[in-house]
Structure formats: C-alpha cells, structure tokens
Design an enzyme around this catalytic site. Structure first.
Site, mmCIF file in Angstrom:
data_model
loop_
_atom_site.group_PDB
_atom_site.id
_atom_site.type_symbol
_atom_site.label_atom_id
_atom_site.label_comp_id
_atom_site.label_asym_id
_atom_site.label_seq_id
_atom_site.Cartn_x
_atom_site.Cartn_y
_atom_site.Cartn_z
ATOM 1 N N CYS A 92 0.907 -1.158 0.049
ATOM 2 C CA CYS A 92 0.052 0.190 0.084
ATOM 3 C C CYS A 92 1.018 1.007 0.056
ATOM 4 O O CYS A 92 1.568 1.449 0.870
ATOM 5 C CB CYS A 92 -1.034 -0.015 1.240
ATOM 6 S SG CYS A 92 -1.809 1.534 1.338
ATOM 7 N N CYS A 95 -0.437 4.320 2.451
ATOM 8 C CA CYS A 95 -0.430 4.391 4.033
ATOM 9 C C CYS A 95 -0.359 2.507 4.390
ATOM 10 O O CYS A 95 0.603 2.069 4.470
ATOM 11 C CB CYS A 95 -2.128 4.710 4.366
ATOM 12 S SG CYS A 95 -3.238 4.207 3.558
ATOM 13 N N SER A 96 -1.293 1.994 4.524
ATOM 14 C CA SER A 96 -1.454 0.771 5.316
ATOM 15 C C SER A 96 -2.344 -0.210 4.938
ATOM 16 O O SER A 96 -2.863 -1.206 5.627
ATOM 17 C CB SER A 96 -1.483 0.776 6.823
ATOM 18 O OG SER A 96 -2.516 1.434 7.268
ATOM 19 N N CYS A 97 -3.133 -0.052 3.747
ATOM 20 C CA CYS A 97 -4.303 -0.828 3.434
ATOM 21 C C CYS A 97 -3.775 -2.335 3.567
ATOM 22 O O CYS A 97 -3.034 -2.691 2.674
ATOM 23 C CB CYS A 97 -4.933 -0.469 1.910
ATOM 24 S SG CYS A 97 -5.440 1.335 2.205
#
Lengths: 184, 114
Positions: A92, A95-97
């Site tokens: 991602c 961010c942090s998906c």
C-alpha cells in the site's frame, strides 16, 4: 500517547458516539481472532479444490466469505495467483491498506516508507531483501492496495506436497507468502 | 529519496499491538467508522496525509502515532469534539494520573494526593 487516547475515548463515550463494550470486543477480535492463519486456510482450500480456486480468482470476496472470513477491510478482495512465470507483490504505497479478515493487521515493515517505495521502484530487490531471489525470467507484478481494493497473493503450491491434506498444507502457508515478499 | 540500508527494520514485530493504547486508538477508529462518523475513504486519505508528512525515513514503528494524530484531527474536523475540549480533557486525565496512587485505577476527578 496513552493520555491522548484516554482523552479522546472518554469524550466519545460521554457523547454516546462509541460504545466501550464494542471497543473492548474490537481489541479482542484483532488481538486473538484474525491473523494470517485465516488466509492460509483460503490458500490451502484453493490448492486442493479446483472449483474453489476458480471462484476465488473470479470473486475473491465471496469465495473468502464462504470460509467465514469477512468484515472490515475485506469488502472488496482480489486474489492474484503466482505461477512459474509470474510473481505477485502487494503493497500500500499511501498508507497501510491490508486485508484484515485474512491476514490480520499488517507487520511494521509493511507500513514503513522504505517498503512502500521500494516495492514499486525495485520490487525484485525488495523481495530479495526478504531472502527470495527471483529468477530473471519470472515477471514481477506489483499491486497497490487501496481503501477500496485489497489484494491477497495465492502462492504456488510447493513441490512434493501432493500427499498432504488441507490442514497440513495450510501450515505451510506464511504471511509473507500471501503478501508476496516470499515464495513458498 | 533515501532508503535505510535495511528494508526490514525488525523481524521482531509479531505482536499485533506493541502497547495497549495502540489497540485502544485502533478500536476507536473502527468504532467511529462503524457508526458512520466518517467513510473509510475519508479515513484512508487523512491517514495517508499524516504518513506522507512523516517523510521517507518513516520506518513504520510510529504508525500508531500517525493513527492517533489522524483520528484526533478527523474528530475535530467532523465536529465530534473541539480542539479546546480535547485539550481540556487531556489536562484533566494528566491531573488524574498525578493524583492517583500507584496501583489504583485512574479515574477522572481524582482528588489530589494528600
């Protein structure tokens, strides 16, 4: 930091915007109930049941829900299959998906700036740092997870596992194998 | 763009949350989202802004710092609270911690220690 969370949480509770019991249940769920073992079950089923694998590649969200894994950050899943010619890597970049229902919460490195940039600029090099040297002829495809779509890698079934049942196969599947930073 | 020598900062990161406050902040995000305070797209965009501001040396270890800063910002933006209210409440909790003897549960409004 603890004080800041307390401050916000207590205000939200007082205003009736959150339910403290629901907060506790959420923490328990993510600490104990979801994790890469769920994804490993999905992979092992796909390895042993060709019809399931077809459904998984066509509509991953529904096929994963068949095994009881659904919910937050798993609403729109796409499964990408590794083959002798293609290796898939998930990142991602913003961010942090991450697909929580099948992998739990992401490891620290997945959220780091170096991984988020290197996975796109030099995916082969990034994978090598995790200990996997991909042959030159293998094509690397990078998938950028977003708030809308999350990816899971279906690793290749390791050679010599023909006699193993689903449970034994699931035990071979690693988190990194389903992100694509490792090959099984 | 500079990349640290090692891509993988640590392999010793298997615990889901390193500290309890991280779990509480995370649950707060999910619960507020679940009750419709913001969409997940709004959340991801706000978190991305926060993470981008941290720059290229961010090793992922401060992820929950970013998450907490984002939920605070979003809560104010969505008028779930106000900056002053939040600041007052932080001060009240800080006071409660100072006033609570070690080992007792911390509660707002705790009287000063004798």
């Amino acid at each position: 930091m603890a004080l800041r969370v307390k401050a916000l949480e207590s205000l939200m509770v007082e205003k009736g915007l959150v339910d403290p019991a629901a907060l506790d249940a959420l923490v328990d769920h993510f600490e104990h109930k979801v994790g890469p073992r769920n994804g490993a079950r999905v992979v092992a089923r796909a390895w042993t049941d060709p019809a399931y694998k077809t459904r998984l590649l066509e509509n991953a969200t529904d096929a994963i829900a068949e095994l009881g894994y659904q919910g937050g950050q798993g609403e729109h899943m796409v499964v990408v299959e590794n083959t002798p010619a293609v290796h898939n890597l998930v990142v991602c970049t913003l961010c942090s998906c991450y697909p929580w229902p099948v992998l739990g919460l992401p490891p620290v490195w997945y959220k780091s700036a170096p991984y988020r940039s290197r996975a796109v600029i030099d995916p082969r090099g990034a994978i090598a740092e995790f200990g996997t040297e991909l042959p030159d002829e293998v094509e690397v495809r990078v998938w950028d997870s977003t708030a809308e779509v999350r990816y899971l890698v279906l690793p290749q079934r390791p050679a010599g596992t023909e006699g193993l049942d689903e449970d034994a196969l699931a035990a071979l599947v690693t988190r990194d194998g389903m992100i694509g930073t490792a090959r099984l | 763009m500079s990349a640290p020598d090692r891509l993988i900062p640590s392999r010793d990161d298997e615990r889901v949350f390193a500290e309890p406050w991280q779990a509480q902040a995370f649950a707060l995000v999910l619960e507020l989202h679940g009750r419709g305070a913001f969409t997940w797209t709004e959340w991801a965009a706000a978190l991305s802004d926060e993470i981008r501001a941290a720059g290229p040396d961010d090793d992922g270890s401060r992820y929950y710092d970013h998450l907490l800063a984002t939920i605070e910002r979003l809560a104010v933006k969505k008028r779930l609270t106000a900056e002053q209210e939040l600041a007052d409440r932080r001060a009240a909790w800080a006071q409660a911690y100072r006033n609570t003897p070690h080992g007792r549960p911390v509660e707002l409004g705790a009287e000063p220690l004798p």
